[in-house]
Scaffold this active site. Structure first.
Site, short mmCIF file in Angstrom:
data_model
loop_
_atom_site.label_atom_id
_atom_site.label_comp_id
_atom_site.label_asym_id
_atom_site.label_seq_id
_atom_site.Cartn_x
_atom_site.Cartn_y
_atom_site.Cartn_z
N SER A 101 -9.57 -48.81 44.44
CA SER A 101 -10.38 -49.31 45.55
C SER A 101 -11.67 -49.91 45.00
O SER A 101 -11.63 -50.82 44.17
CB SER A 101 -10.63 -48.18 46.55
OG SER A 101 -11.15 -48.68 47.76
N GLU A 192 -3.92 -54.86 46.12
CA GLU A 192 -3.82 -54.04 47.33
C GLU A 192 -5.13 -54.17 48.10
O GLU A 192 -6.13 -54.66 47.57
CB GLU A 192 -3.54 -52.58 46.98
CG GLU A 192 -4.62 -51.89 46.15
CD GLU A 192 -5.78 -51.35 46.96
OE1 GLU A 192 -5.58 -50.95 48.13
OE2 GLU A 192 -6.91 -51.34 46.43
N HIS A 265 -4.03 -47.86 49.12
CA HIS A 265 -4.49 -46.91 50.13
C HIS A 265 -3.32 -46.38 50.94
O HIS A 265 -3.19 -46.60 52.15
CB HIS A 265 -5.51 -47.57 51.05
CG HIS A 265 -6.80 -47.92 50.38
ND1 HIS A 265 -6.95 -49.02 49.56
CD2 HIS A 265 -8.02 -47.30 50.39
CE1 HIS A 265 -8.19 -49.08 49.11
NE2 HIS A 265 -8.86 -48.05 49.60
#
Length: 291
Positions: A101, A192, A265
């Site tokens: 992330s 992602e 996630h």
């Protein structure tokens, strides 16, 4: 090649982004690593914060670069803030580093500086809730054991080999034009994201095209794009579905592409070592790591 970790090694927790808010999640992740025989360096800054950050830049920078050497640095949580630390010269050390992330900025910057050992994988605060196969995969990578292939939806394009680069699309895109992006030439890129509207995904993929990133790749994979197709108050006849955007922005690349990989996630965030050689099979939908 980063030396495999071994039982009795210490790990150091780094809160480089947003504040830690769930003490139980932190302790759950620490427990997993301790069950593998690893020892946690003292960490008691559970309530540390500076606005929406887990401390000011100096505090977080010093935590990222401790005076003692630890074989493993494990990031506590994502959010925002790690890129701010890249404004200073980074005294990188050898060893392992795990996160994803917002920590994409740190992982990619370290790889761009020539250091291996970065793993795109669970954070300390998410590790405890990962399924057993995901925990076992991370453990195998750290301890130098082989890991199984992961699979997604094949889009064709044959088979390619390349250096693995993995990260959050938003964070990666915001590093374009800086010294903190590794070369994408003949690489396999896996991306992602979370909570980004389709038009913003379109904008970022277009940015990667305009910057020449996508056209350098030998393969491309899409991981989990959680809550990215849930635009509210939008006329559904005047928008695109995420899958349509992915295909429109990549179908001319003529490289292997795999979507829906278990990365990001999602509960089941498959760990991937950045900079490792990998094979992407666009016909079978598999991603394999090479020793």
């Amino acid at each position: 090649m980063t030396e495999p970790i071994k039982k009795g090694d210490y790990f150091h927790i780094v809160a480089a982004s947003s504040p830690i808010t769930k003490k139980e999640d932190l302790h759950s992740g620490i427990k997993v690593l301790q069950e593998w025989g690893l020892i946690c360096n003292h960490f008691d800054e559970i309530d540390r914060s500076w606005g929406y950050l887990a401390g000011n830049d100096e505090v977080r920078f010093n935590e990222l670069h401790p005076s003692n050497h630890y074989p493993l640095l494990a990031f506590a949580r994502g959010g925002w803030g790690s890129a701010r630390l890249l404004e200073k010269q980074q005294p990188w050390k050898e060893g392992w580093m795990i996160g994803f992330s917002d920590l994409t900025s740190i992982l990619l910057a370290r790889l761009a500086s020539g250091f291996q050992g970065g793993i795109h994988g669970p954070l300390i605060t998410t590790l405890g809730s990962e399924p057993d196969w995901s925990k076992d995969r991370l453990k195998s990578i750290l301890f130098g054991n082989c890991v199984p292939d992961i699979y997604g939806e094949p889009w064709g394009g044959g088979i390619s080999k390349g250096r693995l680069i993995v990260g959050n699309l938003t964070v990666l895109t915001h590093l374009i034009g800086t010294e903190h992006l590794p070369s994408f030439k003949k690489s396999i890129l896996i991306i992602e994201d979370i909570g980004e509207a389709p038009y913003r995904i379109d904008r970022m993929l277009t940015h990667l095209r305009l910057a020449g990133v996508l056209h350098q790749l030998s393969g491309l994979g899409f991981g989990s794009f959680t809550s990215c197709d849930d635009e509210k108050d939008v006329d559904k006849s005047k928008t695109f579905k995420l899958l349509e955007i992915f295909k429109d922005r990549t179908q001319d690349l003529k490289i292997p592409i795999v979507s829906s990989l278990p990365i990001g996630h999602c509960c089941g965030n498959a760990s991937l070592p950045l900079g490792s050689q990998a094979i992407l099979n666009g016909d079978k939908g598999s991603l394999s790591l090479l020793k």
